[in-house]
Write an enzyme that holds these catalytic residues in place. Structure first.
Site, short mmCIF file in Angstrom:
data_model
loop_
_atom_site.label_atom_id
_atom_site.label_comp_id
_atom_site.label_asym_id
_atom_site.label_seq_id
_atom_site.Cartn_x
_atom_site.Cartn_y
_atom_site.Cartn_z
N ALA B 46 0.89 -1.35 -0.13
CA ALA B 46 -0.02 0.17 -0.03
C ALA B 46 1.03 1.14 0.06
O ALA B 46 0.57 2.32 0.69
CB ALA B 46 -1.01 0.03 1.08
N ILE B 47 2.05 1.03 -0.77
CA ILE B 47 3.01 2.21 -0.64
C ILE B 47 2.68 3.00 -2.09
O ILE B 47 2.84 2.40 -3.06
CB ILE B 47 4.51 1.84 -0.44
CG1 ILE B 47 4.35 1.01 0.91
CG2 ILE B 47 5.37 3.07 -0.41
CD1 ILE B 47 4.04 1.61 2.26
N HIS B 49 5.21 4.75 -3.95
CA HIS B 49 6.78 5.03 -3.99
C HIS B 49 7.05 6.38 -4.65
O HIS B 49 6.57 6.52 -5.51
CB HIS B 49 7.37 3.74 -4.65
CG HIS B 49 7.34 2.45 -3.96
ND1 HIS B 49 7.93 2.19 -2.91
CD2 HIS B 49 6.41 1.39 -4.37
CE1 HIS B 49 7.51 1.18 -2.64
NE2 HIS B 49 6.70 0.49 -3.29
N ARG B 310 2.84 -10.99 -6.06
CA ARG B 310 3.00 -9.93 -6.79
C ARG B 310 3.02 -10.78 -8.34
O ARG B 310 3.41 -11.85 -8.30
CB ARG B 310 4.43 -9.66 -6.64
CG ARG B 310 4.58 -9.33 -5.18
CD ARG B 310 6.46 -9.05 -4.95
NE ARG B 310 6.74 -8.55 -3.75
CZ ARG B 310 6.92 -9.59 -2.64
NH1 ARG B 310 6.82 -10.56 -2.59
NH2 ARG B 310 7.62 -8.93 -1.55
N GLU B 336 4.25 -5.50 -11.28
CA GLU B 336 4.58 -6.02 -9.90
C GLU B 336 4.90 -4.42 -9.35
O GLU B 336 4.77 -3.46 -10.04
CB GLU B 336 5.41 -6.91 -9.93
CG GLU B 336 6.70 -6.38 -10.59
CD GLU B 336 8.05 -7.36 -10.29
OE1 GLU B 336 8.07 -7.93 -8.99
OE2 GLU B 336 8.92 -7.53 -11.12
N CYS B 399 -19.72 -2.37 13.79
CA CYS B 399 -18.35 -2.75 14.16
C CYS B 399 -17.61 -1.71 15.45
O CYS B 399 -17.50 -0.86 15.10
CB CYS B 399 -17.52 -2.62 13.18
SG CYS B 399 -15.83 -3.22 13.05
N CYS B 441 -18.64 -8.24 14.91
CA CYS B 441 -19.65 -7.78 13.68
C CYS B 441 -20.15 -8.75 12.75
O CYS B 441 -21.01 -8.43 12.12
CB CYS B 441 -18.93 -6.41 13.34
SG CYS B 441 -17.56 -7.04 12.44
#
Lengths: 122, 479, 420
Positions: B46-47, B49, B310, B336, B399, B441
């Site tokens: 989740a970067i 870059h 990946r 990737e 939740c 939940c």
């Protein structure tokens, strides 16, 4: 003569009991460390019983299920039979805790009763 | 006949779909799973870059550099969570500083702004929890963090609102090239399309090889991660890498956009394209390496672990463009890392190809704006009062760990491309992503899904297929 | 902002008992806030019998035990709000809660009783590797599906962890038509009650494998099986003992965690040993007028003890409100010594012991024929022989005022397990 091995449930010690049973009566108990163990061994080897709890479907209820129990303990070997007898049993709402759902289940003399209230669907 | 059929609804497929939705084109997206963002997009670092890693001159370098700055506007238009938290590549000895300098140099060649090497004092001020071994770091201020599935859902929703048709649960079985169109056979139907765009992630080789003689091969490379409770989400502010190795950028320690701490990934080549199970060795490796970067990794605060694949291509670079031997078959394959960062730029590149080939007209009424589901946990108390008044189901918290209301769950289900499974609700609302990991939940979400979709409770699944949550009524199996 | 004398967060057994005892101390202005759609908390789904032996001297099911307290709350006209979730709480005792009818509620309380209960440790807490497919759930979640909704989450079950909920669910699911293959326990002993091992497992021929754990979960869409391995005394997997067990569901019963997110919001110190706030003999936390009781304070084995503890908390909250609250004497710290994991309370006021103060604690291992000793600094003042001590059962000792007579300047009270 039959030798039975039990774990005592009287306290957390959980003594391993060895019980000799002949013609349905207990002739020797070993491994126990108190009176509780003795009583338990006799009861478990001559007339083991359990309270059965389960849930049943509610018709027109505010909740889907009602929890029930056998009012008193019933013979341990009737557990499955009891569950089979309760399969398909539905209860019309409202249900009151304590209300008899099945009378004298399996001729044990014990009623199956509701353990909670379920209101009728609004 | 569709003008364009995009195969795959990960971040690449959905970025392309949303970009092409600007044109007067009949577009269809085929997805084998029951929801978008179910493959590589669902489980990665989740970067966003900065762009110093990729070898200058490659597509990876170019599209990373182009993609990164596109995120601000994209996140604003589509209301998905994104933040530039910066990244650091740390080293543990003076000799290794050379490695940082090499990266810095590479970054400059790639045209990346905001890079500099910082030394221990400044570094420890920036990240006080780094291990004592750390000597220096390459700091990249433009690096960011994002929620990749929320971003992809946003792209897909926006594409759908602008006329793109999504066909879920539609695995592609075969593609046949006809005179001037393609026939795509899915498990449900045969689709005719003028152009095919292959964004099938780990399956992009199979899709390409159905059509082109220029075979490609994707070897899934699994990466495992641990997620930590939000109470330790601020252990690091930036994304912390170690110097890269041949296998990738190595194991990072990073805050997530939602406030958790993320540690991972390792890198193991696997055969099975669906194998996202974690392993004891893998998780241990991840934690061991992370402990070198950050002191006291709080392993007792792990709330879950996961693995992602990946889509690694043996050709080492992204494969983007028309297949040489198949006109109007466009690959976006081998995506990737830095695929997530590059996705908006990949979409632009594919858009360029489409313009060239089909010369489509722009729509006048394209709406680039997508509104996110209002997140109760992020509202002020006054906003909360307001929204509950408008919609009382926002006053019912389903939740408790992530403070998600029934209103949010209902909206997740009722939107275009609405949630149909427990995991789909989770990705759209964070229901079940907290410290109890859905213990409380899930029973409620199953009820809500059953009610909203008008399906028996036993038909509700975790993520489609046979992943049913409940199997039968009590005593049904008693004879 | 609406003001109350006492606000009780949580309408489970702890909250109900606290509310009742506060009302019995003549506090009128009480409010119970409950996040579920009914009072009673987790007892509602605990349909098995075995509750109430200490308090009522009879054996009740969970719903029946809860009903006794709910009926009393109704009879005493104690106000409560259901489906109401507290989302914030601070040191000024201002509580922010939400529900559908009132929207956002801000409430100021003179005294607060924290009674939020606990939650189950999820799979992630053990970091069990493998698939993340359907069919992996905690025993409590399964309990809700089976007992409240009436549906089975699986047909062929492996249970990891021999906590009481896991044992109870092994029996429940068997009786509702599932096959429970085995129960695996990491430790060399079960933390469950003996009675549950006999009546939930042995009665149904369900094997309990001690010193075994799940090391891998297989399955694409649904669980297809788990790999179980034996562990050594340091809980390390013994290579070569791995065995694949076919199943479609893995139930986790691997511990409970007090749910103190709200407590943390008020920056109340949490004990690393219990996971609950630190309290004195009145169940009061470091913030005057904020009390805690039940499983939010420490995880109990029996609800009866939750009730007793919570009555105490409710009574003291009432006294606090009435201004009758004075803690006399010195503050002495209680310490968990050798063999003891924690004590509740962690402080006592030497002049505030009444007829005596119950100190509850758990031991950290199974001990046979050992002693529980209480030390006032270096002086042993209590020495109790115990045939058995197990971590699964909470222990109680009573500190009597007489112990403190002629002893001034005590700095520390230590409870420990000793050989002789």
């Amino acid at each position: 003569m039959i030798k039975k091995e039990l774990i005592c449930i009287g306290c957390p010690l959980g003594c391993s009991l060895e019980v000799l049973v002949e013609n349905g009566s207990v002739i020797k108990i070993s491994g126990h460390s108190c009176k509780k163990g003795e009583d338990y061994a006799v009861k478990e080897c001559t007339n083991p019983t359990r309270i059965i709890t389960t849930t049943l479907e509610v018709i027109n209820g505010a909740e889907a299920m009602v929890s029930v129990k056998t009012e008193r303990d019933i013979p341990k070997d009737k557990i499955y039979e009891c569950i089979r007898a309760l399969k398909g049993v539905k209860v019309e709402a409202p249900v009151e805790a304590g209300q008899v759902i099945v009378e004298n289940i399996l001729n044990t003399g014990v009623n199956v009763i509701a353990t909670k209230n379920v209101a009728r669907k609004a | 006949m569709f003008d364009i059929t995009i195969i795959g609804s990960g971040v690449v497929g959905c970025s392309i779909a949303r970009e092409l939705a600007r044109y007067k084109l009949d577009i269809c997206v085929l997805e084998k799973e029951s929801d978008v963002a179910c493959g590589t997009t669902r489980a990665n670092s989740a970067i966003i870059h900065a762009g110093y890693d990729a070898k200058p001159g490659t597509l990876k370098a170019k599209l990373n550099a182009l993609g990164n700055p596109m995120y601000d506007k994209l996140a604003e238009e589509l209301e998905f969570p994104f933040r530039r938290n910066g990244s650091i590549v740390i080293c543990f000895s003076h000799e290794e500083i050379k490695g940082l300098e090499k990266l810095l140099d590479q970054g400059r060649k790639n045209g990346i702004p905001g890079l500099r090497i910082i030394y221990k004092d400044e570094l420890m001020k920036m990240e006080p929890n780094l291990s004592d071994e750390v000597v220096a770091a390459l700091y990249a201020e433009t690096a960011g963090i994002v929620c990749p599935y929320e971003m992809t859902i946003a792209l897909a929703e926006n594409a759908a609102e602008n006329g793109v048709e999504f066909k879920l649960n539609s695995r592609v079985l075969n593609i046949v090239k006809k005179e001037n169109f393609y026939e795509i056979e899915t498990i449900n139907e045969v689709i005719k399309t003028k152009m095919v765009i292959n964004a099938a992630g780990v399956y992009a080789d199979e899709i390409n090889n159905m059509v082109s003689k220029n075979k490609i091969k994707i070897i899934p490379r699994r990466g495992e991660y641990c997620v930590f409770d939000k109470s330790v989400g601020d252990m690091v502010k930036t994304t912390v890498f170690q110097l890269p190795t041949a296998l990738g950028k190595g194991i990072l320690v990073a805050p997530t956009i939602d406030g958790n701490l993320l540690v991972g990934p390792n890198a193991v080549d696997v055969e099975d394209k669906e194998d996202v199970s974690t392993t004891r060795e893998g998780l241990n490796e991840v934690l061991r390496v992370a402990k070198r970067s950050v002191k006291c990794i709080p392993t007792d605060k792990i709330i879950t672990s996961f693995a992602g694949l990946r889509a690694r291509c043996t050709k080492e670079d992204f494969i983007i463009g028309e297949a040489d031997d198949a006109e109007n078959f466009i690959n976006a394959a081998g995506i990737e890392s830095p695929g997530l960062t590059s996705a908006p730029a990949i979409a632009r590149m594919v858009e360029g190809i489409v313009i060239q080939k089909l010369n489509p007209e722009m729509k006048k009424d394209f709406n680039p704006i997508r509104k996110a589901i209002k997140k109760f946990r992020e509202l002020t108390n006054d906003e909360r009062r307001e929204i509950i008044k408008e919609n009382p189901s926002y006053g019912k918290i389903v939740c408790r760990c992530e403070t998600v209301t029934e209103g949010e769950v209902l909206e997740a289900i009722r939107r275009p491309l609405g949630a149909r499974t427990l995991d789909a609700v989770k990705r759209r609302t964070r229901c079940g992503m907290g410290r109890c990991q859905s213990g409380f939940c899930s029973t409620r979400i199953v009820d809500i899904l059953s009610r909203e979709l008008n399906e028996p409770i036993t038909d509700i699944t975790k993520f489609g297929g046979h992943s049913n949550i409940l199997v039968e009524k009590n005593k049904e199996g008693i004879n | 902002m609406k003001e109350y004398d006492i606000v009780i967060i949580g309408g489970g057994p702890a909250g109900l008992a606290a509310a009742i005892s506060a009302r019995e101390e003549e506090i009128e202005n009480i409010l119970i806030l409950e996040r579920e759609d009914k009072l009673g908390g987790i007892l509602n789904q605990c349909i098995h019998n075995g509750f109430g032996l200490h308090i009522f001297k009879e054996e009740l099911t969970g719903p029946e035990y809860a009903k006794r307290f709910i009926d009393k709350v109704l009879k005493l006209n104690i106000p409560y709000k259901l489906n109401t979730m507290v989302i914030d709480f601070n040191r000024d005792k201002i509580i922010t809660a939400v529900n559908e009818e009132d929207g956002l509620l801000e409430i100021k309380a003179k005294a607060v009783v924290l009674a939020m209960g606990c939650r189950e440790r999820p799979r992630g807490a053990l970091n069990i590797p493998g698939s993340r497919c359907a069919g992996i759930l905690t025993a409590g979640t399964a309990q809700k599906y089976v007992n409240i909704k009436g549906y089975l989450p699986g047909k062929k079950i492996v249970v990891l962890g021999s906590g009481d909920i896991g044992l109870i669910m092994a029996r429940r699911m068997t009786l509702e038509g599932a096959k429970v293959v085995e129960v695996d326990e990491l430790l060399p002993y079960s933390s469950g009650l003996k009675r549950n091992i006999v009546q939930c497992l042995n009665d149904y021929n369900i094997p309990l494998k001690l010193s075994h754990t799940v090391v891998d979960i297989k399955g694409k869409e649904r669980v297809e099986g788990v790999t179980v391995a034996q562990v050594d005394e340091n809980r390390n997997i013994i290579p070569g003992t791995e065995e694949f067990v076919s199943c479609d569901t893995l139930l986790l019963s691997v511990g409970l965690i007090p749910e103190n997110e709200l407590t943390r919001k008020a920056n109340i110190e949490i004990s690393g040993n219990t996971g609950g706030p630190m309290v004195d003999e009145t169940m009061e936390t470091e913030i005057p007028g904020v009390f805690a009781c039940g499983n939010v304070l420490h995880v109990h084995d029996l609800v009866d003890f939750v009730t007793m503890e919570s009555m105490e908390a409710g009574k003291n909250a009432a006294r606090y409100v009435k201004g009758m609250y004075e803690k006399k004497g010195e503050v002495v710290e209680l310490t968990a010594g050798e063999g003891v994991r924690y004590t509740v309370p962690v402080w006592v006021h030497t002049g505030n012991l009444g007829d005596g103060v119950d100190v509850r604690f758990r031991v950290s291992n199974v001990y046979r024929d050992k002693y529980i000793s209480v030390y006032f600094d270096d002086v042993r003042i209590m020495h109790l022989k115990k045939r058995i001590l197990t971590p699964g059962e909470m222990e109680t000792i009573r500190l009597k005022p007489a112990f403190f007579k002629d002893r001034t300047d005590i700095r520390k009270i230590t409870i420990k397990v000793e050989g002789e």
